[in-house]
Design a protein around this motif. Structure first.
Motif, PDB file in Angstrom:
ATOM      1  N   GLN A   8       3.804  50.150 -70.489  1.00 22.93           N
ATOM      2  CA  GLN A   8       3.805  48.751 -70.932  1.00 22.93           C
ATOM      3  C   GLN A   8       2.693  47.927 -70.284  1.00 22.93           C
ATOM      4  N   VAL A   9       2.140  48.444 -69.160  1.00 18.97           N
ATOM      5  CA  VAL A   9       0.963  47.806 -68.541  1.00 18.97           C
ATOM      6  C   VAL A   9      -0.001  48.934 -68.146  1.00 18.97           C
ATOM      7  N   ASP A  10      -1.303  48.662 -68.029  1.00 21.19           N
ATOM      8  CA  ASP A  10      -2.241  49.773 -67.779  1.00 21.19           C
ATOM      9  C   ASP A  10      -2.486  50.031 -66.293  1.00 21.19           C
ATOM     10  N   LYS A  11      -1.982  49.175 -65.422  1.00 22.11           N
ATOM     11  CA  LYS A  11      -2.012  49.477 -63.991  1.00 22.11           C
ATOM     12  C   LYS A  11      -0.818  48.750 -63.349  1.00 22.11           C
ATOM     13  N   TYR A  12      -0.436  49.233 -62.172  1.00 26.26           N
ATOM     14  CA  TYR A  12       0.690  48.510 -61.564  1.00 26.26           C
ATOM     15  C   TYR A  12       0.253  47.831 -60.282  1.00 26.26           C
ATOM     16  N   THR A  13       0.929  46.744 -59.972  1.00 26.30           N
ATOM     17  CA  THR A  13       0.490  45.920 -58.855  1.00 26.30           C
ATOM     18  C   THR A  13       1.674  45.196 -58.225  1.00 26.30           C
ATOM     19  N   TRP A  14       1.398  44.523 -57.136  1.00 26.03           N
ATOM     20  CA  TRP A  14       2.416  43.753 -56.408  1.00 26.03           C
ATOM     21  C   TRP A  14       2.710  42.465 -57.170  1.00 26.03           C
ATOM     22  N   VAL A  15       3.952  42.320 -57.640  1.00 30.20           N
ATOM     23  CA  VAL A  15       4.271  41.124 -58.424  1.00 30.20           C
ATOM     24  C   VAL A  15       5.397  40.275 -57.824  1.00 30.20           C
ATOM     25  N   ASP A  16       6.131  40.814 -56.865  1.00 28.71           N
ATOM     26  CA  ASP A  16       7.298  40.073 -56.348  1.00 28.71           C
ATOM     27  C   ASP A  16       7.678  40.670 -54.988  1.00 28.71           C
ATOM     28  N   LEU A  17       8.699  40.086 -54.374  1.00 25.69           N
ATOM     29  CA  LEU A  17       9.272  40.711 -53.181  1.00 25.69           C
ATOM     30  C   LEU A  17       9.920  42.029 -53.584  1.00 25.69           C
ATOM     31  N   GLY A  18      10.133  42.905 -52.632  1.00 24.95           N
ATOM     32  CA  GLY A  18      10.820  44.148 -52.994  1.00 24.95           C
ATOM     33  C   GLY A  18      10.959  45.081 -51.823  1.00 24.95           C
ATOM     34  N   SER A  19      11.546  46.212 -52.101  1.00 24.77           N
ATOM     35  CA  SER A  19      11.674  47.258 -51.100  1.00 24.77           C
ATOM     36  C   SER A  19      11.775  48.581 -51.852  1.00 24.77           C
ATOM     37  N   SER A  20      12.205  49.634 -51.160  1.00 30.87           N
ATOM     38  CA  SER A  20      12.293  50.933 -51.830  1.00 30.87           C
ATOM     39  C   SER A  20      13.751  51.356 -51.871  1.00 30.87           C
ATOM     40  N   TYR A  21      14.340  51.267 -53.053  1.00 32.40           N
ATOM     41  CA  TYR A  21      15.770  51.520 -53.171  1.00 32.40           C
ATOM     42  C   TYR A  21      16.081  52.700 -54.071  1.00 32.40           C
ATOM     43  N   LEU A  22      15.049  53.506 -54.417  1.00 37.20           N
ATOM     44  CA  LEU A  22      15.352  54.574 -55.372  1.00 37.20           C
ATOM     45  C   LEU A  22      15.496  55.921 -54.671  1.00 37.20           C
ATOM     46  N   PRO A  23      16.525  56.675 -55.053  1.00 33.87           N
ATOM     47  CA  PRO A  23      16.743  57.974 -54.404  1.00 33.87           C
ATOM     48  C   PRO A  23      15.830  59.050 -54.985  1.00 33.87           C
ATOM     49  N   SER A  24      15.669  60.120 -54.221  1.00 36.72           N
ATOM     50  CA  SER A  24      14.905  61.271 -54.692  1.00 36.72           C
ATOM     51  C   SER A  24      15.582  61.880 -55.918  1.00 36.72           C
ATOM     52  N   ASP A  25      14.795  62.467 -56.810  1.00 32.07           N
ATOM     53  CA  ASP A  25      15.374  63.105 -57.997  1.00 32.07           C
ATOM     54  C   ASP A  25      16.231  64.325 -57.610  1.00 32.07           C
ATOM     55  N   ILE A  26      16.037  64.849 -56.400  1.00 33.98           N
ATOM     56  CA  ILE A  26      16.881  65.980 -55.960  1.00 33.98           C
ATOM     57  C   ILE A  26      18.334  65.490 -55.831  1.00 33.98           C
ATOM     58  N   LEU A  27      18.495  64.303 -55.276  1.00 35.30           N
ATOM     59  CA  LEU A  27      19.845  63.738 -55.153  1.00 35.30           C
ATOM     60  C   LEU A  27      20.420  63.387 -56.524  1.00 35.30           C
ATOM     61  N   ALA A  28      19.548  62.880 -57.391  1.00 38.12           N
ATOM     62  CA  ALA A  28      20.018  62.537 -58.743  1.00 38.12           C
ATOM     63  C   ALA A  28      20.468  63.805 -59.477  1.00 38.12           C
ATOM     64  N   ALA A  29      19.809  64.930 -59.192  1.00 36.89           N
ATOM     65  CA  ALA A  29      20.184  66.201 -59.832  1.00 36.89           C
ATOM     66  C   ALA A  29      21.589  66.603 -59.391  1.00 36.89           C
ATOM     67  N   TYR A  30      21.855  66.473 -58.098  1.00 39.31           N
ATOM     68  CA  TYR A  30      23.195  66.770 -57.552  1.00 39.31           C
ATOM     69  C   TYR A  30      24.228  65.854 -58.234  1.00 39.31           C
ATOM     70  N   LEU A  31      23.865  64.577 -58.309  1.00 37.26           N
ATOM     71  CA  LEU A  31      24.794  63.595 -58.870  1.00 37.26           C
ATOM     72  C   LEU A  31      25.067  63.876 -60.343  1.00 37.26           C
ATOM     73  N   TYR A  32      24.018  64.221 -61.081  1.00 39.18           N
ATOM     74  CA  TYR A  32      24.198  64.441 -62.514  1.00 39.18           C
ATOM     75  C   TYR A  32      25.169  65.606 -62.758  1.00 39.18           C
ATOM     76  N   ALA A  33      25.084  66.620 -61.893  1.00 44.14           N
ATOM     77  CA  ALA A  33      25.997  67.765 -62.033  1.00 44.14           C
ATOM     78  C   ALA A  33      27.443  67.287 -61.858  1.00 44.14           C
ATOM     79  N   GLN A  34      27.647  66.285 -61.016  1.00 44.14           N
ATOM     80  CA  GLN A  34      29.002  65.743 -60.832  1.00 44.14           C
ATOM     81  C   GLN A  34      29.398  64.867 -62.027  1.00 44.14           C
TER      82      GLN A  34
END
Ligand SMILES: Cc1ncc(COP(=O)(O)O)c(C=O)c1O
Length: 379
Positions: free
Chosen positions: A223-249
């Protein structure tokens, strides 16, 4: 004394966890928002009927995101039960909010909605509800009070995935809701959570602040051709390895819920006569609610009896635990003016509640031992 043979909790595999984690590694996308994370998002959105779901590293972090999204500022007040886990409160306090503690109902142990209006001030910004044990709060009354006073409702639904109030899933009532996939929950990935977003106006900003304050999610969607700092934030996303475990559940959700339903009812029927004889309280689920069978607790007549029962069970190799210590009389709670007597029911319940071992693979034999352990306790 025996070492604990029946633990309070045990992480249980549902089926494809290890295979999916290996797949995540083979996909060569083990950071966040990979294919398994996207499957988890879609699953939660479809199953629960929420507008948007975002996996997070914990329920605590989902709550922090909620406080961020609501623009909580120093001086804002949030009404929150004293009978909850510290993260419900802390997420808002770290943004400067003052917690205003509310007492609970004696039946469901959820916040007592009849006390809400007495606690609202011009500074009140949000009502934080906790569906204790996944049994829904009185949402009709709470939402009506919130609407009348222009307040936002956030559901801490850490216990309540698949719980329902008047036919709708918990997590679909507030502007925002949070889930926990911590090891102790019905469905888990060790440490994990989700933010459920029911107010479309908050969706885009939620993606941004989860991605370090950048518009990287829009970039990945082209939706945009580059990404940049637009707001406050942090890192709240888990690794896809954990998501794989979760999806199996997630895939085995009905099987897991079926097992837990059976365990819960075995406790309930096995303890009814005993509880009546010794004036011990058992969980209550109103007709308006469907519970997700997250926990089984009993309410002993006193703190002394609870401690004696814990010791008695320990000798039989069974681990039973209690929570929560009232937040209003904690060290931090008292800094906000909390004092003994402010939430009398919370104080009483906190002394009397005991949680029994409860995990997906708790066997009939183990459960019989727990019941025997309890019933052989002499008052
Ligand atoms: C009501 C409640 N909210 C939040 C949390 C925090 O969850 P997490 O460990 O996923 O951060 C818990 C933990 O069990 C909880 O009981």
């Amino acid at each position: 004394m025996s070492t604990n043979r029946i633990p309070f909790n045990k992480p249980c595999l549902a089926g494809n966890e290890l295979e999916y984690m290996a797949q995540a590694v083979q996909n060569q996308h083990i950071s966040g928002d990979g294919p398994f994370t996207l499957r988890c998002h879609a699953w939660l959105e479809q199953e629960l009927g929420v507008q948007k779901a975002l996996l997070t590293t914990s329920c605590t972090h989902a709550l922090e995101m909620a406080a961020f999204l609501l623009d909580i500022h120093p001086g804002d007040e949030v009404i929150v039960p004293s009978f909850t886990f510290v993260s419900t409160v802390n997420a808002f306090v770290i943004r400067g909010a003052r917690p205003v503690f509310i007492d609970i109902r004696s039946d469901t142990l959820n916040l007592d909605e009849t006390l809400l209006e007495g606690l609202i001030t011009p500074r009140t910004k949000a009502i934080l509800v906790v569906h204790y044990a996944g049994v829904g709060c009185e949402m009709d009354a709470i939402l009506e009070i919130a609407r009348r006073h222009g307040l936002i409702v956030v559901e801490d639904n850490a216990h309540g995935l698949f719980g329902k109030y008047k036919g709708s899933y918990l997590g679909t009532f507030g502007a925002l809701a949070t889930q926990s996939f911590h090891e102790t929950k019905n469905i888990n990935c060790g440490e994990g959570g989700a933010l459920l977003i029911n107010d479309p106006l908050l969706s885009e900003r939620a993606e941004i602040l989860r991605e370090k304050g950048t518009n990287r999610s829009r970039f990945f969607r082209g939706q945009v051709d580059k990404y940049t700092w637009v707001d406050l934030g942090s890192s709240y996303l888990p690794s896809d390895i954990l998501a794989a475990y979760l999806y199996a559940q997630f895939e085995k959700a009905s099987e897991i819920q079926g097992k837990r339903k059976r365990i819960w009812h075995t406790y309930f029927s096995g303890l009814q006569d005993w509880a009546e004889e010794y004036l011990v309280g058992l969980p209550y689920v109103p007709d308006t609610c469907e519970q997700p069978y997250h926990m089984f607790y009993i309410l002993l007549p006193s703190l002394e009896y609870r401690q004696a029962l814990i010791n008695h069970m320990k000798l039989a190799g069974i681990s039973a635990v209690f929570h929560y210590l009232p937040l209003h009389t904690s060290e931090m709670g008292m800094r906000f003016g909390g004092k003994p007597g402010d939430c009398p029911l919370t104080e009483k319940i906190s002394d009397r509640l005991l949680r029994l071992p409860f995990f997906n693979d708790l066997s009939d034999g183990e459960q019989a031992q727990v019941l025997e352990g309890i019933q052989s306790f002499r008052f």
